[in-house]
Write a protein that holds these residues in place. Structure first.
Motif, mmCIF file in Angstrom:
data_model
loop_
_atom_site.group_PDB
_atom_site.id
_atom_site.type_symbol
_atom_site.label_atom_id
_atom_site.label_comp_id
_atom_site.label_asym_id
_atom_site.label_seq_id
_atom_site.Cartn_x
_atom_site.Cartn_y
_atom_site.Cartn_z
ATOM 1 N N MET A 123 0.855 -1.205 0.000
ATOM 2 C CA MET A 123 0.000 0.000 0.000
ATOM 3 C C MET A 123 0.877 1.236 0.000
ATOM 4 S SD MET A 123 -2.884 1.138 2.787
ATOM 5 C CE MET A 123 -3.954 -0.193 2.235
ATOM 6 N N ASP A 124 0.548 2.160 -0.888
ATOM 7 C CA ASP A 124 1.282 3.416 -0.945
ATOM 8 C C ASP A 124 1.046 4.198 0.340
ATOM 9 O OD1 ASP A 124 2.741 5.553 -1.866
ATOM 10 O OD2 ASP A 124 1.007 6.497 -2.808
ATOM 11 N N LEU A 125 2.132 4.631 1.000
ATOM 12 C CA LEU A 125 2.027 5.337 2.269
ATOM 13 C C LEU A 125 2.935 6.568 2.214
ATOM 14 C CD1 LEU A 125 0.444 4.805 4.920
ATOM 15 C CD2 LEU A 125 2.546 3.897 5.866
ATOM 16 N N PRO A 126 2.436 7.690 1.648
ATOM 17 C CA PRO A 126 3.289 8.864 1.464
ATOM 18 C C PRO A 126 3.846 9.445 2.765
ATOM 19 C CG PRO A 126 1.262 9.049 0.180
ATOM 20 C CD PRO A 126 1.091 7.901 1.113
ATOM 21 N N LEU A 127 3.177 9.228 3.883
ATOM 22 C CA LEU A 127 3.706 9.727 5.145
ATOM 23 C C LEU A 127 5.019 9.019 5.476
ATOM 24 C CD1 LEU A 127 0.525 9.908 7.407
ATOM 25 C CD2 LEU A 127 1.702 11.800 6.297
ATOM 26 N N GLN A 128 5.903 9.750 6.181
ATOM 27 C CA GLN A 128 7.216 9.206 6.502
ATOM 28 C C GLN A 128 7.428 8.979 7.992
ATOM 29 O OE1 GLN A 128 10.425 11.363 4.543
ATOM 30 N NE2 GLN A 128 9.039 11.957 2.893
ATOM 31 N N ALA A 129 6.529 9.512 8.854
ATOM 32 C CA ALA A 129 6.682 9.312 10.296
ATOM 33 C C ALA A 129 5.359 9.615 10.982
ATOM 34 C CB ALA A 129 7.790 10.210 10.857
ATOM 35 N N PHE A 130 5.229 9.097 12.209
ATOM 36 C CA PHE A 130 4.004 9.306 12.984
ATOM 37 C C PHE A 130 4.390 9.637 14.417
ATOM 38 C CE2 PHE A 130 0.086 8.319 15.203
ATOM 39 C CZ PHE A 130 -0.886 8.752 14.304
ATOM 40 N N VAL A 131 3.673 10.612 15.002
ATOM 41 C CA VAL A 131 3.997 11.111 16.340
ATOM 42 C C VAL A 131 2.786 10.923 17.260
ATOM 43 C CG1 VAL A 131 4.884 13.045 17.678
ATOM 44 C CG2 VAL A 131 5.485 12.837 15.246
ATOM 45 N N PHE A 132 3.023 10.326 18.409
ATOM 46 C CA PHE A 132 1.985 10.108 19.412
ATOM 47 C C PHE A 132 2.098 11.130 20.534
ATOM 48 C CE2 PHE A 132 1.919 5.981 17.455
ATOM 49 C CZ PHE A 132 0.662 5.445 17.715
ATOM 50 N N ASP A 133 0.980 11.753 20.900
ATOM 51 C CA ASP A 133 0.882 12.382 22.204
ATOM 52 C C ASP A 133 0.920 11.253 23.236
ATOM 53 O OD1 ASP A 133 0.368 14.281 24.241
ATOM 54 O OD2 ASP A 133 -1.780 13.943 24.063
ATOM 55 N N PHE A 134 1.105 11.599 24.501
ATOM 56 C CA PHE A 134 1.230 10.584 25.553
ATOM 57 C C PHE A 134 -0.010 10.538 26.431
ATOM 58 C CE2 PHE A 134 2.884 9.413 29.842
ATOM 59 C CZ PHE A 134 3.219 8.097 29.565
ATOM 60 N N ASP A 135 -0.222 11.599 27.215
ATOM 61 C CA ASP A 135 -1.363 11.637 28.129
ATOM 62 C C ASP A 135 -2.668 11.673 27.344
ATOM 63 O OD1 ASP A 135 0.206 11.772 30.481
ATOM 64 O OD2 ASP A 135 0.540 13.907 30.151
ATOM 65 N N GLY A 136 -3.536 10.722 27.611
ATOM 66 C CA GLY A 136 -4.845 10.689 26.967
ATOM 67 C C GLY A 136 -4.867 9.993 25.623
ATOM 68 N N VAL A 137 -3.689 9.660 25.094
ATOM 69 C CA VAL A 137 -3.603 8.940 23.824
ATOM 70 C C VAL A 137 -3.010 7.552 24.027
ATOM 71 C CG1 VAL A 137 -2.471 8.881 21.554
ATOM 72 C CG2 VAL A 137 -3.526 10.994 22.368
ATOM 73 N N ILE A 138 -1.910 7.476 24.774
ATOM 74 C CA ILE A 138 -1.307 6.186 25.086
ATOM 75 C C ILE A 138 -1.773 5.679 26.446
ATOM 76 C CG2 ILE A 138 0.867 4.977 25.537
ATOM 77 C CD1 ILE A 138 2.174 6.729 23.421
ATOM 78 N N VAL A 139 -1.783 6.560 27.431
ATOM 79 C CA VAL A 139 -2.223 6.166 28.781
ATOM 80 C C VAL A 139 -3.313 7.108 29.281
ATOM 81 C CG1 VAL A 139 -0.107 5.018 29.487
ATOM 82 C CG2 VAL A 139 -0.338 7.477 29.832
ATOM 83 N N ASP A 140 -4.144 6.570 30.151
ATOM 84 C CA ASP A 140 -5.224 7.359 30.748
ATOM 85 C C ASP A 140 -4.691 8.035 32.013
ATOM 86 O OD1 ASP A 140 -7.665 8.458 31.269
ATOM 87 O OD2 ASP A 140 -8.560 6.626 32.058
ATOM 88 N N SER A 141 -3.824 9.025 31.814
ATOM 89 C CA SER A 141 -3.094 9.625 32.931
ATOM 90 C C SER A 141 -3.675 10.939 33.417
ATOM 91 C CB SER A 141 -1.629 9.849 32.534
ATOM 92 O OG SER A 141 -1.558 10.593 31.342
ATOM 93 N N GLU A 142 -4.644 11.493 32.708
ATOM 94 C CA GLU A 142 -5.149 12.807 33.108
ATOM 95 C C GLU A 142 -5.726 12.815 34.528
ATOM 96 O OE1 GLU A 142 -4.306 15.371 31.755
ATOM 97 O OE2 GLU A 142 -3.854 14.874 29.683
ATOM 98 N N PRO A 143 -6.509 11.810 34.955
ATOM 99 C CA PRO A 143 -6.968 11.827 36.352
ATOM 100 C C PRO A 143 -5.816 11.842 37.350
ATOM 101 C CG PRO A 143 -8.275 10.290 35.075
ATOM 102 C CD PRO A 143 -7.132 10.699 34.198
ATOM 103 N N ALA A 144 -4.734 11.119 37.031
ATOM 104 C CA ALA A 144 -3.578 11.104 37.926
ATOM 105 C C ALA A 144 -2.891 12.463 37.954
ATOM 106 C CB ALA A 144 -2.596 10.020 37.494
ATOM 107 N N HIS A 145 -2.776 13.106 36.792
ATOM 108 C CA HIS A 145 -2.201 14.453 36.763
ATOM 109 C C HIS A 145 -3.076 15.422 37.565
ATOM 110 C CE1 HIS A 145 1.301 14.253 34.176
ATOM 111 N NE2 HIS A 145 0.636 13.479 33.335
ATOM 112 N N TYR A 146 -4.367 15.307 37.414
ATOM 113 C CA TYR A 146 -5.278 16.181 38.161
ATOM 114 C C TYR A 146 -5.078 16.012 39.662
ATOM 115 C CZ TYR A 146 -9.538 17.741 40.433
ATOM 116 O OH TYR A 146 -10.417 18.345 41.299
ATOM 117 N N ARG A 147 -5.040 14.771 40.132
ATOM 118 C CA ARG A 147 -4.869 14.534 41.564
ATOM 119 C C ARG A 147 -3.523 15.071 42.054
ATOM 120 N NH1 ARG A 147 -7.448 9.606 40.028
ATOM 121 N NH2 ARG A 147 -5.421 8.548 39.854
#
Length: 231
Positions: free
Chosen positions: A1-25
């Motif tokens: 499959m043609d994939l013109p994109l060359q890289a992908f970037v992940f946010d961390f909080d709220g995308v990889i882990v459910d950390s926002e409640p912990a940050h709030y506390r």
């Protein structure tokens, strides 16, 4: 499959882990003794997406109290210690996030771009078994201005290019974000933006595509972004 994109970037909080409640506390553990505490709904409305530095600045600004820059580092250290206690209890991954990281890692070089501290990000990625999927981690310590400023995403693209041994254009990269602040940062840096709106009301108008679950981010979606197709 043609994939013109060359890289992908992940946010961390709220995308990889459910950390926002912990940050709030952790924020409240520091702010409440100072009479500067606030509710969860206010956190979601006004603070989510800020790094610790700007989160404290905003709390004092909204509380109409002076915050000396000399005191800011102590507040950040206290909040970091409180968050470490949350980390010790363990953070749950966003459903489907680990699989998404591994799936996209087979297609493209990956990075993390987050307003969290490196000491929060790297142990969590290791605990989830996905640390080796990421060539680059850009954290709060790496930039002077946090999201929505585009500096962190510009740096992530620059470092990804260095890891690949060739210059990388932002328009050849996509990011996934779950907050308006993060989406503004990525789009301001020139990346394609996938908005992760698990609740259906995240206000991700700046995203080029919006998905409800990480499972929706696949090769077909990335190929469509690489062709310049928007929702």
């Amino acid at each position: 499959m043609d994939l013109p994109l060359q890289a992908f970037v992940f946010d961390f909080d709220g995308v990889i882990v459910d950390s926002e409640p912990a940050h709030y506390r952790a924020f409240q553990a520091v702010l409440e003794p100072l009479g500067q505490g606030y509710g969860w709904d206010e956190y979601l409305a006004h603070y989510i997406g800020f790094d610790d530095r700007d989160g404290f600045r905003e709390a004092f600004r909204r509380g109409e109290r002076e915050l000396a820059e000399a005191d800011l580092e102590g507040l950040i250290e206290a909040k970091s210690a409180a968050f470490d206690r949350e980390l010790a209890a363990g953070l749950e991954p966003i459903p489907g996030a680990v699989e998404c990281v591994r799936r996209l890692g087979e297609l493209l070089p990956l990075a993390v771009c987050s307003g969290a501290l490196r000491q929060e990000i790297e142990p969590t990625l290791a605990a989830l078994g996905i640390a080796e999927e990421f060539r680059v981690v850009v954290s709060a310590e790496d930039v002077a201005h946090s999201k929505p400023d585009p500096a962190s995403y510009r740096l992530a693209v620059e470092r990804l290019g260095e890891s690949l041994g060739k210059p990388l254009e932002p328009a050849a990269c996509a990011a996934i974000e779950d907050t308006p602040t993060g989406a503004a940062s990525a789009r301001g840096a020139g990346l394609w933006v996938v908005g992760l709106d698990r609740g259906g009301d995240a206000g991700l108008e700046q995203a080029h595509r919006v998905v409800r679950e990480p499972a929706e981010v696949d090769a077909d979606l990335l190929a469509a972004l690489g062709r310049g197709e928007q929702a």
